[in-house]
Design a protein around this motif. Sequence first.
Motif, mmCIF file in Angstrom:
data_model
loop_
_atom_site.group_PDB
_atom_site.id
_atom_site.type_symbol
_atom_site.label_atom_id
_atom_site.label_comp_id
_atom_site.label_asym_id
_atom_site.label_seq_id
_atom_site.Cartn_x
_atom_site.Cartn_y
_atom_site.Cartn_z
ATOM 1 N N ALA A 194 12.263 23.902 51.796
ATOM 2 C CA ALA A 194 11.247 24.306 52.759
ATOM 3 C C ALA A 194 10.838 23.101 53.597
ATOM 4 C CB ALA A 194 10.029 24.886 52.047
ATOM 5 N N MET A 195 10.676 23.333 54.882
ATOM 6 C CA MET A 195 10.257 22.249 55.759
ATOM 7 C C MET A 195 8.850 21.798 55.403
ATOM 8 S SD MET A 195 10.397 22.086 59.918
ATOM 9 C CE MET A 195 9.142 23.383 60.131
ATOM 10 N N GLN A 196 8.642 20.513 55.308
ATOM 11 C CA GLN A 196 7.312 19.992 55.059
ATOM 12 C C GLN A 196 6.447 20.168 56.304
ATOM 13 O OE1 GLN A 196 6.966 16.568 52.237
ATOM 14 N NE2 GLN A 196 9.049 16.154 52.935
ATOM 15 N N PRO A 197 5.124 20.072 56.145
ATOM 16 C CA PRO A 197 4.214 20.355 57.263
ATOM 17 C C PRO A 197 4.610 19.615 58.530
ATOM 18 C CG PRO A 197 2.976 20.057 55.245
ATOM 19 C CD PRO A 197 4.391 19.714 54.914
ATOM 20 N N VAL A 198 4.488 20.320 59.649
ATOM 21 C CA VAL A 198 4.877 19.753 60.938
ATOM 22 C C VAL A 198 3.782 20.000 61.956
ATOM 23 C CG1 VAL A 198 6.096 21.850 61.646
ATOM 24 C CG2 VAL A 198 6.749 19.656 62.648
ATOM 25 N N GLU A 199 3.593 19.067 62.858
ATOM 26 C CA GLU A 199 2.580 19.217 63.899
ATOM 27 C C GLU A 199 3.112 20.080 65.035
ATOM 28 O OE1 GLU A 199 3.245 15.280 66.672
ATOM 29 O OE2 GLU A 199 2.267 14.948 64.733
ATOM 30 N N ASP A 200 2.259 20.868 65.646
ATOM 31 C CA ASP A 200 2.577 21.668 66.826
ATOM 32 C C ASP A 200 3.941 22.338 66.709
ATOM 33 O OD1 ASP A 200 2.450 22.830 69.302
ATOM 34 O OD2 ASP A 200 2.886 20.992 70.421
ATOM 35 N N ALA A 201 4.046 23.282 65.775
ATOM 36 C CA ALA A 201 5.333 23.917 65.482
ATOM 37 C C ALA A 201 5.904 24.667 66.680
ATOM 38 C CB ALA A 201 5.166 24.878 64.301
ATOM 39 N N THR A 202 5.070 25.131 67.591
ATOM 40 C CA THR A 202 5.576 25.912 68.726
ATOM 41 C C THR A 202 6.450 25.070 69.647
ATOM 42 O OG1 THR A 202 3.575 25.437 70.014
ATOM 43 C CG2 THR A 202 3.593 27.462 68.685
ATOM 44 N N GLU A 203 6.254 23.759 69.659
ATOM 45 C CA GLU A 203 7.036 22.868 70.520
ATOM 46 C C GLU A 203 8.067 22.063 69.738
ATOM 47 O OE1 GLU A 203 6.865 22.733 73.821
ATOM 48 O OE2 GLU A 203 5.393 24.363 73.758
ATOM 49 N N LEU A 204 8.311 22.457 68.491
ATOM 50 C CA LEU A 204 9.161 21.651 67.618
ATOM 51 C C LEU A 204 10.582 21.502 68.156
ATOM 52 C CD1 LEU A 204 9.715 20.071 65.071
ATOM 53 C CD2 LEU A 204 9.967 22.231 63.827
ATOM 54 N N ASP A 205 11.222 22.607 68.524
ATOM 55 C CA ASP A 205 12.605 22.506 68.988
ATOM 56 C C ASP A 205 12.715 21.717 70.287
ATOM 57 O OD1 ASP A 205 14.655 23.341 67.314
ATOM 58 O OD2 ASP A 205 14.288 25.462 67.681
ATOM 59 N N ALA A 206 11.694 21.788 71.122
ATOM 60 C CA ALA A 206 11.703 21.000 72.354
ATOM 61 C C ALA A 206 11.654 19.509 72.026
ATOM 62 C CB ALA A 206 10.525 21.388 73.245
ATOM 63 N N ARG A 207 10.829 19.143 71.049
ATOM 64 C CA ARG A 207 10.765 17.730 70.645
ATOM 65 C C ARG A 207 12.086 17.294 70.021
ATOM 66 N NH1 ARG A 207 5.786 19.414 68.751
ATOM 67 N NH2 ARG A 207 6.369 19.249 66.554
ATOM 68 N N ARG A 208 12.680 18.161 69.210
ATOM 69 C CA ARG A 208 13.960 17.831 68.586
ATOM 70 C C ARG A 208 15.031 17.607 69.649
ATOM 71 N NH1 ARG A 208 14.621 18.922 63.118
ATOM 72 N NH2 ARG A 208 16.830 19.357 63.467
ATOM 73 N N ALA A 209 15.100 18.493 70.623
ATOM 74 C CA ALA A 209 16.121 18.363 71.663
ATOM 75 C C ALA A 209 15.949 17.069 72.448
ATOM 76 C CB ALA A 209 16.059 19.564 72.600
ATOM 77 N N LYS A 210 14.726 16.674 72.665
ATOM 78 C CA LYS A 210 14.447 15.473 73.461
ATOM 79 C C LYS A 210 15.006 14.213 72.815
ATOM 80 C CE LYS A 210 10.655 13.257 75.984
ATOM 81 N NZ LYS A 210 9.199 13.309 76.267
#
Length: 233
Positions: A194-210
Amino acid sequence: MNRAGTLLIALLVACPAAALAADEDAALAKACPGLAAWAAGHPHGSDVAAAADAGRPVSQPSLRQALATRAAADTRARDAMMAKGAPDPAAMKAILDIDSGNLAWLKGVVARQGFPTVAQVGKQGVADAWLLVQHADRDSAFQLEVLRTLQARGAEAGVRKQDLAMLTDRVLLGQGKPQRYGTQFKPDAHGALAMQPVEDATELDARRAKVGLMPLPLYRCVLGASYHMPVAH
């Protein structure tokens, strides 16, 4: 957190890039549609480092070799753990012992001369040093020190954006804060990763792509296929 959970946090690092360089790459590509296409557009870190280092003299070849030797031992121990297909006490102890020795050694290097530079050990040497830091969870203060050093060096650091992102997640979790890029997972009560807690999950994939990390659904697939464990969504 139990010992197995702590160790699996240390295990889950550059899995996607490393996996495609291993013998099981075809199986992973079959298990995770889209992985081959993603990898083709994101060259493996070792390949990029090798190309950048071709013909490049380094000022500390013995340090470069020592880093390569220690990084190889780190990788072998984790490969052995993955091959078990389940937590194995002996394999887990081997990883912890290697991590402990690598941490003590690298802290000595940094205390004497600072974190290795590209001029000293090449891009691959810096990548090997980063790997040892990434697995130094028992000393989060040291991880933070190195992260700040690499950030201050900017493009001259010789470290990929995705590697800085993964180290950032380790540091944040070590501080008891949510991770930023969703790179760190641990077993939950049902035995799934399970993924550990993450900030602002709605923008997670955008941050990853960056920063060059693969989309989260693909990352989850690769983790599950690599570690032979279910992955929570």
